[in-house]
Design a protein around this motif. Structure first.
Motif, PDB file in Angstrom:
ATOM      1  N   MET A  27       0.827  -1.208   0.000  1.00  0.00           N
ATOM      2  CA  MET A  27       0.000   0.000   0.000  1.00  0.00           C
ATOM      3  C   MET A  27       0.863   1.261   0.000  1.00  0.00           C
ATOM      4  N   ALA A  28       2.023   1.207   0.632  1.00  0.00           N
ATOM      5  CA  ALA A  28       2.942   2.343   0.586  1.00  0.00           C
ATOM      6  C   ALA A  28       3.385   2.588  -0.854  1.00  0.00           C
ATOM      7  N   GLN A  29       3.635   1.514  -1.581  1.00  0.00           N
ATOM      8  CA  GLN A  29       4.005   1.644  -2.983  1.00  0.00           C
ATOM      9  C   GLN A  29       2.843   2.201  -3.807  1.00  0.00           C
ATOM     10  N   VAL A  30       1.640   1.708  -3.540  1.00  0.00           N
ATOM     11  CA  VAL A  30       0.466   2.172  -4.276  1.00  0.00           C
ATOM     12  C   VAL A  30       0.273   3.678  -4.086  1.00  0.00           C
ATOM     13  N   ALA A  31       0.470   4.165  -2.864  1.00  0.00           N
ATOM     14  CA  ALA A  31       0.324   5.593  -2.593  1.00  0.00           C
ATOM     15  C   ALA A  31       1.290   6.414  -3.447  1.00  0.00           C
ATOM     16  N   LEU A  32       2.524   5.946  -3.551  1.00  0.00           N
ATOM     17  CA  LEU A  32       3.511   6.659  -4.367  1.00  0.00           C
ATOM     18  C   LEU A  32       3.126   6.628  -5.844  1.00  0.00           C
ATOM     19  N   VAL A  33       2.667   5.472  -6.312  1.00  0.00           N
ATOM     20  CA  VAL A  33       2.258   5.338  -7.712  1.00  0.00           C
ATOM     21  C   VAL A  33       1.047   6.220  -7.997  1.00  0.00           C
TER      22      VAL A  33
ATOM     23  N   ILE B  72       0.126   9.035  -6.573  1.00  0.00           N
ATOM     24  CA  ILE B  72       0.549  10.437  -6.655  1.00  0.00           C
ATOM     25  C   ILE B  72       1.221  10.712  -7.997  1.00  0.00           C
ATOM     26  N   GLY B  73       2.067   9.776  -8.422  1.00  0.00           N
ATOM     27  CA  GLY B  73       2.772   9.953  -9.687  1.00  0.00           C
ATOM     28  C   GLY B  73       1.853   9.938 -10.889  1.00  0.00           C
ATOM     29  N   LEU B  74       0.880   9.003 -10.919  1.00  0.00           N
ATOM     30  CA  LEU B  74      -0.044   8.929 -12.047  1.00  0.00           C
ATOM     31  C   LEU B  74      -0.954  10.146 -12.104  1.00  0.00           C
ATOM     32  N   GLY B  75      -1.352  10.649 -10.934  1.00  0.00           N
ATOM     33  CA  GLY B  75      -2.161  11.862 -10.906  1.00  0.00           C
ATOM     34  C   GLY B  75      -1.423  13.016 -11.552  1.00  0.00           C
ATOM     35  N   ALA B  76      -0.132  13.112 -11.289  1.00  0.00           N
ATOM     36  CA  ALA B  76       0.684  14.181 -11.865  1.00  0.00           C
ATOM     37  C   ALA B  76       0.810  14.009 -13.379  1.00  0.00           C
ATOM     38  N   VAL B  77       0.930  12.747 -13.843  1.00  0.00           N
ATOM     39  CA  VAL B  77       1.059  12.486 -15.278  1.00  0.00           C
ATOM     40  C   VAL B  77      -0.191  12.931 -16.023  1.00  0.00           C
TER      41      VAL B  77
ATOM     42  N   PHE C 170      -7.412   0.390 -15.604  1.00  0.00           N
ATOM     43  CA  PHE C 170      -8.786   0.302 -15.097  1.00  0.00           C
ATOM     44  C   PHE C 170      -9.277   1.624 -14.506  1.00  0.00           C
ATOM     45  N   THR C 171      -8.626   2.715 -14.862  1.00  0.00           N
ATOM     46  CA  THR C 171      -9.036   4.023 -14.361  1.00  0.00           C
ATOM     47  C   THR C 171      -9.704   4.842 -15.456  1.00  0.00           C
ATOM     48  N   ASP C 172     -10.499   5.821 -15.038  1.00  0.00           N
ATOM     49  CA  ASP C 172     -11.149   6.744 -15.962  1.00  0.00           C
ATOM     50  C   ASP C 172     -10.362   8.054 -15.946  1.00  0.00           C
ATOM     51  N   PRO C 173      -9.689   8.409 -17.060  1.00  0.00           N
ATOM     52  CA  PRO C 173      -8.845   9.606 -17.070  1.00  0.00           C
ATOM     53  C   PRO C 173      -9.607  10.911 -16.878  1.00  0.00           C
ATOM     54  N   THR C 174     -10.947  10.863 -17.014  1.00  0.00           N
ATOM     55  CA  THR C 174     -11.730  12.087 -16.815  1.00  0.00           C
ATOM     56  C   THR C 174     -11.995  12.350 -15.329  1.00  0.00           C
ATOM     57  N   GLY C 175     -11.709  11.352 -14.493  1.00  0.00           N
ATOM     58  CA  GLY C 175     -11.886  11.516 -13.051  1.00  0.00           C
ATOM     59  C   GLY C 175     -10.556  11.687 -12.353  1.00  0.00           C
ATOM     60  N   SER C 176     -10.559  11.537 -11.055  1.00  0.00           N
ATOM     61  CA  SER C 176      -9.331  11.648 -10.269  1.00  0.00           C
ATOM     62  C   SER C 176      -8.556  10.334 -10.370  1.00  0.00           C
ATOM     63  N   VAL C 177      -7.550  10.329 -11.234  1.00  0.00           N
ATOM     64  CA  VAL C 177      -6.786   9.104 -11.459  1.00  0.00           C
ATOM     65  C   VAL C 177      -6.041   8.682 -10.196  1.00  0.00           C
ATOM     66  N   GLY C 178      -5.524   9.663  -9.469  1.00  0.00           N
ATOM     67  CA  GLY C 178      -4.803   9.335  -8.243  1.00  0.00           C
ATOM     68  C   GLY C 178      -5.683   8.617  -7.237  1.00  0.00           C
ATOM     69  N   LEU C 179      -6.907   9.133  -7.040  1.00  0.00           N
ATOM     70  CA  LEU C 179      -7.844   8.524  -6.095  1.00  0.00           C
ATOM     71  C   LEU C 179      -8.272   7.140  -6.570  1.00  0.00           C
ATOM     72  N   GLN C 180      -8.559   7.010  -7.877  1.00  0.00           N
ATOM     73  CA  GLN C 180      -8.952   5.713  -8.423  1.00  0.00           C
ATOM     74  C   GLN C 180      -7.829   4.692  -8.258  1.00  0.00           C
TER      75      GLN C 180
ATOM     76  N   MET D 234      -5.487   4.670  -6.015  1.00  0.00           N
ATOM     77  CA  MET D 234      -5.372   4.311  -4.602  1.00  0.00           C
ATOM     78  C   MET D 234      -6.438   3.294  -4.210  1.00  0.00           C
ATOM     79  N   LEU D 235      -7.663   3.507  -4.700  1.00  0.00           N
ATOM     80  CA  LEU D 235      -8.760   2.584  -4.385  1.00  0.00           C
ATOM     81  C   LEU D 235      -8.509   1.211  -4.995  1.00  0.00           C
TER      82      LEU D 235
END
Length: 207
Positions: A52-58, A60-65, A138-148, A150-151
């Motif tokens: 989960m620590a790794q997922v949190a970092l990923v 944050i990074g994908l949200g920035a991308v 499996f994420t929707d780029p029109t939404g919050s990718v970082g939150l998706q 993480m979930l």
């Protein structure tokens, strides 16, 4: 948020990936056989926390991308799908690795089992690359990718913990079963690899 079809595909894909023999599974079985089931289960919990620590970092990074460029996000998804295919090929090519690793005596690592499991989970570079390649599919780029992300990562961690915990409880019986015909583990790896190639190829064709 991911659609119902994305959730279904994610759950199926996650279960498939988790069951392919890898470092996490071998670590769990090794702990169960060397220090007992209780220690192994605590190690499983620690490993899940590390993931989960790794997922949190990923996340944050994908949200920035995504915030920087939609094109960059598409490139990440395509590279991720290609990486999944590569993982499948590697699983087939090295299908004997898991059997050979199980045949060796696993050294006993001293310390609190949760801390040991966390260290293994948080410091595995292959897992970070896997999350970067896998979760964006499996994420929707029109939404919050970082939150998706993480979930999705949280759900993946729960599935992985349940699977590893089951293996820890069944380690003794599993060792006896595989010991009778060690090639069974080779077949499991090859089958999982073939399914991963199919999954990756499908990802390459889906927008």
């Amino acid at each position: 948020m991911p659609s119902s079809s994305q959730w279904l595909a994610f759950l199926v894909a996650s279960i498939l990936f988790i069951q392919v023999p890898g470092p996490s599974l071998l670590f769990t079985i090794g702990r169960a056989l060397t220090v007992g089931r209780r220690e192994a289960l605590l190690s499983v919990v620690g490993n899940a926390i590390g993931l989960m620590a790794q997922v949190a970092l990923v996340a944050i990074g994908l949200g920035a991308v995504v915030a920087a460029s939609a094109t960059a996000y598409t490139v990440v998804k395509l590279l991720g799908a290609a990486y999944v295919v590569w993982l499948g090929i590697q699983a087939i090519r090295h299908r004997a690795d898991a059997r050979l690793a199980m045949a060796d005596a696993a050294p006993v690592r001293r310390g609190h089992p949760v801390r040991i499991g966390f260290t293994v989970g948080a410091t595995n570079p292959k897992t970070i690359v896997f999350f970067v390649a896998f979760l964006p599919q499996f994420t929707d780029p029109t939404g919050s990718v970082g939150l998706q992300t993480m979930l999705l990562g949280l759900v993946f961690g729960v599935l992985a913990m349940a699977s590893d915990g089951t293996w820890a409880l069944a380690a003794g019986a599993a060792r006896t079963w595989f010991a009778r015909r060690p090639q069974r583990l080779d077949t499991l790896s090859a089958t999982g690899g073939t399914m991963m190639i199919g999954l990756g190829a499908t990802m390459l064709t889906v927008d």
